[in-house]
Scaffold this active site. Structure first.
Site, PDB file in Angstrom:
ATOM      1  N   ASN A  89       7.000  27.029 -28.638  1.00 23.03           N
ATOM      2  CA  ASN A  89       7.833  25.720 -29.191  1.00 23.03           C
ATOM      3  C   ASN A  89       6.742  25.642 -30.837  1.00 23.03           C
ATOM      4  O   ASN A  89       5.609  25.013 -30.200  1.00 23.03           O
ATOM      5  CB  ASN A  89       7.798  24.996 -27.648  1.00 23.03           C
ATOM      6  CG  ASN A  89       8.389  23.837 -28.338  1.00 23.03           C
ATOM      7  OD1 ASN A  89       9.234  23.718 -29.498  1.00 23.03           O
ATOM      8  ND2 ASN A  89       8.000  22.532 -26.839  1.00 23.03           N
ATOM      9  N   MET A  90       7.642  25.629 -31.431  1.00 23.86           N
ATOM     10  CA  MET A  90       7.219  25.184 -32.489  1.00 23.86           C
ATOM     11  C   MET A  90       7.150  23.422 -32.687  1.00 23.86           C
ATOM     12  O   MET A  90       6.471  22.737 -33.456  1.00 23.86           O
ATOM     13  CB  MET A  90       7.788  25.947 -34.052  1.00 23.86           C
ATOM     14  CG  MET A  90       7.615  26.688 -34.321  1.00 23.86           C
ATOM     15  SD  MET A  90       5.878  27.601 -34.449  1.00 23.86           S
ATOM     16  CE  MET A  90       6.166  29.066 -34.743  1.00 23.86           C
ATOM     17  N   LYS A  91       7.422  22.599 -32.078  1.00 23.66           N
ATOM     18  CA  LYS A  91       7.423  21.055 -31.604  1.00 23.66           C
ATOM     19  C   LYS A  91       7.885  20.633 -32.710  1.00 23.66           C
ATOM     20  O   LYS A  91       8.751  21.033 -34.205  1.00 23.66           O
ATOM     21  CB  LYS A  91       6.305  20.627 -30.856  1.00 23.66           C
ATOM     22  CG  LYS A  91       5.953  21.278 -29.812  1.00 23.66           C
ATOM     23  CD  LYS A  91       5.183  20.761 -29.125  1.00 23.66           C
ATOM     24  CE  LYS A  91       4.686  20.854 -27.759  1.00 23.66           C
ATOM     25  NZ  LYS A  91       3.072  20.186 -26.841  1.00 23.66           N
ATOM     26  N   HIS A 108      11.543  18.552 -21.984  1.00 21.11           N
ATOM     27  CA  HIS A 108      10.165  18.989 -22.192  1.00 21.11           C
ATOM     28  C   HIS A 108       9.510  17.018 -22.077  1.00 21.11           C
ATOM     29  O   HIS A 108       9.994  16.589 -21.744  1.00 21.11           O
ATOM     30  CB  HIS A 108       9.769  18.889 -23.823  1.00 21.11           C
ATOM     31  CG  HIS A 108       8.278  19.295 -23.988  1.00 21.11           C
ATOM     32  ND1 HIS A 108       7.348  18.524 -24.219  1.00 21.11           N
ATOM     33  CD2 HIS A 108       7.974  20.634 -24.685  1.00 21.11           C
ATOM     34  CE1 HIS A 108       6.199  18.865 -24.143  1.00 21.11           C
ATOM     35  NE2 HIS A 108       6.631  20.405 -24.803  1.00 21.11           N
ATOM     36  N   GLU A 159       5.072  23.830 -16.743  1.00 21.88           N
ATOM     37  CA  GLU A 159       4.252  23.506 -17.396  1.00 21.88           C
ATOM     38  C   GLU A 159       3.826  21.727 -17.282  1.00 21.88           C
ATOM     39  O   GLU A 159       3.546  20.787 -17.000  1.00 21.88           O
ATOM     40  CB  GLU A 159       4.867  22.629 -18.571  1.00 21.88           C
ATOM     41  CG  GLU A 159       5.235  23.726 -20.326  1.00 21.88           C
ATOM     42  CD  GLU A 159       5.318  23.358 -20.557  1.00 21.88           C
ATOM     43  OE1 GLU A 159       5.001  23.681 -22.033  1.00 21.88           O
ATOM     44  OE2 GLU A 159       6.461  22.494 -21.592  1.00 21.88           O
ATOM     45  N   GLY A 205      -1.371  21.112 -24.364  1.00 26.41           N
ATOM     46  CA  GLY A 205      -2.250  19.991 -25.329  1.00 26.41           C
ATOM     47  C   GLY A 205      -3.719  20.423 -25.346  1.00 26.41           C
ATOM     48  O   GLY A 205      -4.105  19.917 -26.038  1.00 26.41           O
ATOM     49  N   SER A 234      -1.791  24.986 -22.966  1.00 27.61           N
ATOM     50  CA  SER A 234      -3.435  25.864 -23.241  1.00 27.61           C
ATOM     51  C   SER A 234      -2.908  27.098 -23.064  1.00 27.61           C
ATOM     52  O   SER A 234      -4.118  27.736 -22.435  1.00 27.61           O
ATOM     53  CB  SER A 234      -3.970  24.599 -22.782  1.00 27.61           C
ATOM     54  OG  SER A 234      -4.001  23.641 -23.329  1.00 27.61           O
TER      55      SER A 234
END
Length: 254
Positions: free
Chosen positions: A9-11, A96, A168, A174, A212
């Protein structure tokens, strides 16, 4: 046998067509030897057409990071499933934590998106995970069960096999470290038990871990029986890093 799966996921990190082209042109050749692992990318939304053009004719899947709960209509700023189909995309990310926490997406809206994606034969990658670390397996299962029951209440159990669950835990997204592997396996096992209790065939549903993920923890995570792959974040911004993760999954699960 569930085929291993690795996604990224490149966000809103790699946001230009040039950056996306550079990443894909570097990454695609690195994945040529891993046909035993499915791969997908959720690029920054403004680069979807560039992504579609570069991935045409490859087995590298892609799709948007969100979609509207309705096919069309007065939904300013949303992304239509009709656009997904027009791009020949085959995945869509739904639910998400950032969509829920920053944009206040409701469970009922997320559930509608899942159903719409399934109706249009697009694979929904549905993000689930608890907000704070559970104290024990019962607490963990109860937290996940509430989410799954709410999200899949109106979806036929025969369709569960067409969904990818991305576990997640919000407290690991993150962060410097992922959840520990015993905890990850407990969560994935709990999700399979919940699917079975709802009447679905838990052996057909792919469940991947995100939060992570790195080269250092990838092998240990995917060795777990109920983990089918990984959902990569910023670590995968370097093409070789993403390819290394795919290689690890191939060696461990392929």
């Amino acid at each position: 046998m569930r085929k291993p799966l690795v996604g990224i996921n490149m966000k809103n990190y790699i946001n230009t067509r040039a950056q996306t082209s550079e990443w894909l042109e570097a990454t695609i050749p690195l994945l040529g030897n891993f046909s035993d692992v499915d791969t997908f990318i959720f690029p920054s939304m403004g680069t979807l057409e560039t992504t579609a053009n570069l991935l045409a004719g490859t087995s590298f899947g892609f799709g948007p990071q969100n979609m509207a709960p309705e096919k069309s209509g007065p939904l300013t700023g949303e992304f239509s499933v009709e656009s997904i189909i027009d791009l020949s995309a085959n995945y869509v990310e739904i639910g998400h934590a950032e969509r829920k926490n920053l944009f206040h997406e409701k469970t009922s809206e997320i559930a509608k998106k899942i159903q719409l994606a399934l109706d249009e034969k697009i694979t929904p990658v549905v993000c689930v995970g608890e907000g704070i670390r559970a104290n024990d397996t019962n607490e963990l299962k109860n937290a996940l069960k509430k989410q799954i029951e709410a999200l899949f209440d109106t979806i036929q159990v025969t369709q569960f096999k067409n969904v990818v669950l991305a576990y997640e835990p919000e407290w690991a997204i993150g962060k410097a470290n992922s959840a520990d592997t015993d905890y990850i396996e407990s969560a994935h096992q709990a999700l399979r038990e919940i699917i079975r209790e709802l009447g679905g065939d838990e052996t057909l549903v792919r469940i991947i871990y995100g939060g992570s993920v790195s080269k250092e923890n990838a092998a240990e995570i995917v060795r777990q029986k109920n983990v089918d792959g990984l959902f990569v974040g910023r670590f995968g911004h370097k093409p070789q890093n993403f390819a290394d993760i795919v290689s690890i999954v191939s060696k461990t699960k392929g």
